[in-house]
Scaffold this motif. Structure first.
Motif, mmCIF file in Angstrom:
data_model
loop_
_atom_site.group_PDB
_atom_site.id
_atom_site.type_symbol
_atom_site.label_atom_id
_atom_site.label_comp_id
_atom_site.label_asym_id
_atom_site.label_seq_id
_atom_site.Cartn_x
_atom_site.Cartn_y
_atom_site.Cartn_z
ATOM 1 N N GLU A 112 7.935 -12.561 -15.721
ATOM 2 C CA GLU A 112 6.523 -13.314 -15.168
ATOM 3 C C GLU A 112 5.919 -12.294 -14.433
ATOM 4 O O GLU A 112 4.499 -12.476 -14.570
ATOM 5 C CB GLU A 112 7.273 -14.547 -14.016
ATOM 6 C CG GLU A 112 6.260 -15.164 -13.321
ATOM 7 C CD GLU A 112 6.477 -16.183 -12.322
ATOM 8 O OE1 GLU A 112 5.806 -16.805 -11.741
ATOM 9 O OE2 GLU A 112 7.807 -16.265 -12.357
ATOM 10 N N GLN A 162 3.432 -10.447 -16.731
ATOM 11 C CA GLN A 162 2.434 -11.206 -17.727
ATOM 12 C C GLN A 162 1.297 -10.527 -18.158
ATOM 13 O O GLN A 162 1.162 -10.546 -19.634
ATOM 14 C CB GLN A 162 2.010 -12.732 -16.907
ATOM 15 C CG GLN A 162 1.210 -13.500 -18.114
ATOM 16 C CD GLN A 162 0.601 -14.625 -17.257
ATOM 17 O OE1 GLN A 162 0.951 -14.753 -15.844
ATOM 18 N NE2 GLN A 162 -0.065 -15.390 -17.666
ATOM 19 N N ARG A 204 2.636 -8.098 -21.344
ATOM 20 C CA ARG A 204 3.187 -9.141 -22.088
ATOM 21 C C ARG A 204 2.009 -9.273 -23.081
ATOM 22 O O ARG A 204 2.071 -9.283 -24.179
ATOM 23 C CB ARG A 204 4.044 -10.111 -21.696
ATOM 24 C CG ARG A 204 5.239 -9.535 -21.142
ATOM 25 C CD ARG A 204 6.171 -10.557 -21.100
ATOM 26 N NE ARG A 204 5.827 -11.858 -19.913
ATOM 27 C CZ ARG A 204 5.334 -12.861 -20.065
ATOM 28 N NH1 ARG A 204 5.340 -13.329 -21.278
ATOM 29 N NH2 ARG A 204 5.041 -13.668 -19.044
ATOM 30 N N GLU A 205 0.722 -9.927 -22.273
ATOM 31 C CA GLU A 205 -0.359 -10.506 -23.115
ATOM 32 C C GLU A 205 -1.027 -9.250 -23.899
ATOM 33 O O GLU A 205 -1.733 -9.659 -24.860
ATOM 34 C CB GLU A 205 -1.095 -11.299 -22.120
ATOM 35 C CG GLU A 205 -0.598 -12.525 -21.652
ATOM 36 C CD GLU A 205 -1.497 -13.217 -20.490
ATOM 37 O OE1 GLU A 205 -2.250 -12.606 -20.070
ATOM 38 O OE2 GLU A 205 -0.944 -14.405 -20.266
ATOM 39 N N GLN A 242 7.990 -8.868 -26.593
ATOM 40 C CA GLN A 242 6.786 -9.256 -25.928
ATOM 41 C C GLN A 242 6.014 -7.972 -25.535
ATOM 42 O O GLN A 242 5.066 -8.233 -24.922
ATOM 43 C CB GLN A 242 7.004 -10.142 -25.025
ATOM 44 C CG GLN A 242 7.785 -11.480 -25.251
ATOM 45 C CD GLN A 242 7.488 -12.709 -24.276
ATOM 46 O OE1 GLN A 242 6.653 -12.848 -23.418
ATOM 47 N NE2 GLN A 242 8.500 -13.292 -24.129
#
Length: 384
Positions: free
Chosen positions: A203, A206, A209-210, A234
């Protein structure tokens, strides 16, 4: 009261003799099953097979820049990106894991037993051949043997630069026990457990990962977190880093058993990380800071390595109100000798107060720092 370690040298050596090559308890004598060997001019490395696709080449990823090839290329990084990611520990110039030496200063780069050793000692220039005395050879052998160095440190005679909190994790005893009760015992101190810690880290990571970014599991131990990071698929690149050779071997063994997608394995010193400045998107260090010989130097390196906006997620131990050492030995096998339990629980580690951790993170340069506490566990979230 904190346990005494006066019996450390004898107990550790006896434990080593009884356990022997503990890796043989759970891994075959032959090289990793199902692996393939990638040869270079001076060495070869064992590559953990990917369950995703053979298009991902291990242990590092590369492809041609767009426009240089008509045929579709695998989703990987090119050589110049890899060189910008990794940096020579001696001169700081860009290197790649398949280099046999630094292109700038000639420092040797070796890959053996499945991981690349980028510690300052391993990459030091080769000195002119000088015949060593028997005493020098003996001392050098002692320095290289983690069982001996840990025993000496526990007995109050640490070798220079090899404190007990570092050398314990280089022993085959610790790498064997880590996922056989040792790590699970951290729950007694308030650690959420690896699955919850993974969820929290993902989390917090994020943005990385994006952006298909690079993530490092620093002081990865036996690979509890890095295996999950790699399985998530990811991130653009996943890197496992530890100073312990035996821990990295355990990462390889368990990753092969679980058929984990490929990732890089690097031996490195946290105080002199072999990565370029502002080259990494996210770094995880689980239950690790209390083991670092110099936490201030390590945190400065973490901050230097992260890109602007990069994130650092870490967990470590806190001193309790009564300042007692957390008993982490209760979940070890029942046959473990009490003296060895005391050794593994011992006073060699450094514990913190929440305010101290906040100060350390801000002193390292982090602009956003949050330290949450659960019993004796600190959960640290930093942003550069």
């Amino acid at each position: 009261m904190m346990p005494r370690l006066s019996a450390v040298p004898g107990t550790l050596l006896i434990c080593a003799l009884l356990v022997g090559d503990v890796s043989s308890f759970s891994s075959p004598a032959s090289p990793l099953l199902g692996t393939r060997r990638v040869a270079s001019s001076s060495s070869s490395r064992w590559v953990i097979p990917s369950r995703a696709s053979s298009a991902r080449r291990a242990p590092f990823l590369r492809m041609q820049p767009a426009g240089l090839a008509d045929a579709p290329q695998p989703p990987a990084q090119d050589a110049w990106t890899a060189a910008a990611l990794y940096a020579c520990p001696q001169c700081g110039s860009g290197i790649s894991l398949d280099d046999v030496s630094c292109p700038s200063c000639g420092a040797p780069i070796s890959t053996n037993e499945g991981f690349t050793d980028l510690t300052p000692d391993a990459t030091a220039p080769v000195a002119p051949a000088v015949e060593a005395t028997d005493a020098q050879r003996f001392l050098d052998d002692l320095r290289k043997n983690p069982l001996v160095s840990a025993a000496l440190s526990g007995g109050g005679l640490p070798l220079p630069g090899q404190p007990l909190r570092q050398e314990l994790f280089r022993t085959p005893v610790l790498s064997f026990l880590y996922e056989r009760g040792w790590r699970d015992g951290f729950k007694q101190a308030g650690f959420p457990g690896i699955e919850k810690e993974f969820e929290m880290a993902m989390e917090f990571f994020q943005v990385a990962r994006e952006g298909n970014g690079t993530v490092i599991d620093l002081s990865c131990g036996s690979g509890l977190m890095v295996r999950r990071l790699a399985k998530s698929q990811q991130f653009g690149k996943v890197i496992a880093v530890d100073f312990s050779e035996n821990m990295l071997k355990e990462v390889i063994r368990r990753s092969e058993e679980e058929k984990v997608p490929t990732f890089d394995l690097v031996r490195a010193d946290v105080a002199k990380m072999p990565f370029g400045t502002a080259s990494v998107d996210a770094i995880h260090a689980g239950a690790a800071l209390h083991c670092w010989p110099s936490v201030q130097d390590g945190l400065k390196e973490v901050h230097r390595t992260l890109k602007p906006g990069g994130t650092f997620f870490a967990t470590t131990f806190l001193w309790g109100v009564d300042d007692r050492v957390v008993n982490l030995g209760q979940n070890l096998p029942g046959s473990t000798e009490e003296a060895v339990r005391r050794l593994l629980m011992g006073r060699s580690y450094r514990y913190y107060k929440r305010q101290e951790l906040e100060w350390l993170m801000k002193s390292a340069g982090f602009s956003e720092v949050t330290v949450d506490t659960i019993q004796r566990c600190a959960i640290i979230k930093c942003k550069k």
